[in-house]
Design a protein around this motif. Sequence first.
Motif, mmCIF file in Angstrom:
data_model
loop_
_atom_site.group_PDB
_atom_site.id
_atom_site.type_symbol
_atom_site.label_atom_id
_atom_site.label_comp_id
_atom_site.label_asym_id
_atom_site.label_seq_id
_atom_site.Cartn_x
_atom_site.Cartn_y
_atom_site.Cartn_z
ATOM 1 N N ALA A 32 -0.020 -2.596 14.740
ATOM 2 C CA ALA A 32 -0.447 -2.300 13.385
ATOM 3 C C ALA A 32 -1.918 -1.914 13.372
ATOM 4 N N ALA A 33 -2.295 -1.112 12.339
ATOM 5 C CA ALA A 33 -3.675 -0.660 12.233
ATOM 6 C C ALA A 33 -4.589 -1.757 11.704
ATOM 7 N N THR A 34 -4.022 -2.824 11.210
ATOM 8 C CA THR A 34 -4.810 -3.912 10.640
ATOM 9 C C THR A 34 -4.140 -5.224 10.977
ATOM 10 N N ALA A 35 -4.929 -6.294 11.100
ATOM 11 C CA ALA A 35 -4.368 -7.615 11.378
ATOM 12 C C ALA A 35 -3.872 -8.280 10.115
ATOM 13 N N THR A 36 -4.180 -7.706 8.936
ATOM 14 C CA THR A 36 -3.787 -8.327 7.683
ATOM 15 C C THR A 36 -2.315 -8.083 7.407
ATOM 16 N N ALA A 37 -1.554 -9.156 7.208
ATOM 17 C CA ALA A 37 -0.145 -9.063 6.839
ATOM 18 C C ALA A 37 0.009 -9.528 5.399
ATOM 19 N N PHE A 38 0.925 -8.910 4.668
ATOM 20 C CA PHE A 38 1.146 -9.220 3.265
ATOM 21 C C PHE A 38 2.561 -9.745 3.063
ATOM 22 N N ILE A 39 2.662 -10.827 2.290
ATOM 23 C CA ILE A 39 3.957 -11.381 1.916
ATOM 24 C C ILE A 39 4.003 -11.392 0.393
ATOM 25 N N PHE A 40 4.986 -10.699 -0.169
ATOM 26 C CA PHE A 40 5.082 -10.544 -1.614
ATOM 27 C C PHE A 40 6.219 -11.367 -2.196
ATOM 28 N N ASP A 41 5.922 -12.045 -3.295
ATOM 29 C CA ASP A 41 6.978 -12.503 -4.177
ATOM 30 C C ASP A 41 7.616 -11.251 -4.790
ATOM 31 N N LEU A 42 8.767 -11.408 -5.442
ATOM 32 C CA LEU A 42 9.472 -10.249 -6.001
ATOM 33 C C LEU A 42 9.379 -10.210 -7.524
ATOM 34 N N ASP A 43 10.006 -11.163 -8.197
ATOM 35 C CA ASP A 43 10.074 -11.147 -9.665
ATOM 36 C C ASP A 43 8.705 -11.425 -10.282
ATOM 37 N N GLY A 44 8.235 -10.499 -11.116
ATOM 38 C CA GLY A 44 6.946 -10.652 -11.770
ATOM 39 C C GLY A 44 5.782 -10.197 -10.921
ATOM 40 N N THR A 45 6.033 -9.957 -9.647
ATOM 41 C CA THR A 45 4.990 -9.511 -8.718
ATOM 42 C C THR A 45 5.162 -8.041 -8.372
ATOM 43 N N LEU A 46 6.374 -7.659 -8.009
ATOM 44 C CA LEU A 46 6.676 -6.262 -7.700
ATOM 45 C C LEU A 46 7.562 -5.608 -8.747
ATOM 46 N N VAL A 47 8.373 -6.409 -9.446
ATOM 47 C CA VAL A 47 9.243 -5.867 -10.488
ATOM 48 C C VAL A 47 9.046 -6.634 -11.787
ATOM 49 N N ASP A 48 9.231 -5.934 -12.898
ATOM 50 C CA ASP A 48 8.982 -6.479 -14.231
ATOM 51 C C ASP A 48 10.242 -7.172 -14.730
ATOM 52 N N SER A 49 10.472 -8.394 -14.259
ATOM 53 C CA SER A 49 11.748 -9.072 -14.496
ATOM 54 C C SER A 49 11.602 -10.482 -15.050
ATOM 55 N N VAL A 50 10.382 -10.931 -15.284
ATOM 56 C CA VAL A 50 10.186 -12.324 -15.689
ATOM 57 C C VAL A 50 10.922 -12.631 -16.990
ATOM 58 N N TYR A 51 10.802 -11.760 -17.970
ATOM 59 C CA TYR A 51 11.385 -12.086 -19.272
ATOM 60 C C TYR A 51 12.899 -11.940 -19.281
#
Length: 240
Positions: A9-28
């Motif tokens: 990888a070009a960077t040592a930083t790895a990202f871990i994402f939650d899904l609901d409310g973080t990547l998609v508009d699904s909370v409500y």
Amino acid sequence: MKTHDPTTAATATAFIFDLDGTLVDSVYQHVLAWHEALSQVGINLAVWTIHRKIGMSGGLMANAILRETGVVLSAEEAGSLVRLHAEAYARLSSQVVPLPGACELLAYLTEMRAPWAIATSARIAGARPTLEALGVPPGVPIVTRDEVAHAKPDPDLFLAAAERLNVPITSAVVVGDSVWDLLAARRARALGVGLLSGGYGQDELERAGAYRVYNDPADLLLHLDEVGLRSVPSTRPAAP
């Protein structure tokens, strides 16, 4: 199976994402689904009180609501709550769309060869339509409730995602929208980043352990240097 080799990888930083409310508009949609499920077993709660627990695992959330309301259900009724929620959410899931900048953020991380994964308290059956809407490419680790012993606020989901990425959890950035995400990130010893797109306030997210708080994925995309990604776009890249 480990799907990323950080040495490529070009960077040592790895990202871990939650899904609901973080990547998609699904909370409500989840709030309304829980409201319907609870109503079917005779529990009527204001929707705002339900929102305060979104982000926890379904079973833990059901237990918390029953404890706080003092309602006593049979084992069969209590066990049906998670199923009723899943059925109600499935009817609302067509309303769920990616949050602003979510697809662009994930595409940019892929272009930069920054390892990333998604870790969600949802089960795969409920998460699959939103993952498809995001256009998650093959090979990206997806960790769901089906694969771990405990969901958030336990750290299991994030620890499993880091293992799948083949990176130390202590070098990962966990991005979430709820206090439960950030509590789980803290317990996993990852760097927590909060998004306001799930309805929690900045002060709440910071008290739960957020190092930085941004409005939504689009805002995070423009500030990736603040969380360790060295090359940051001056404008949003086009969606894939």
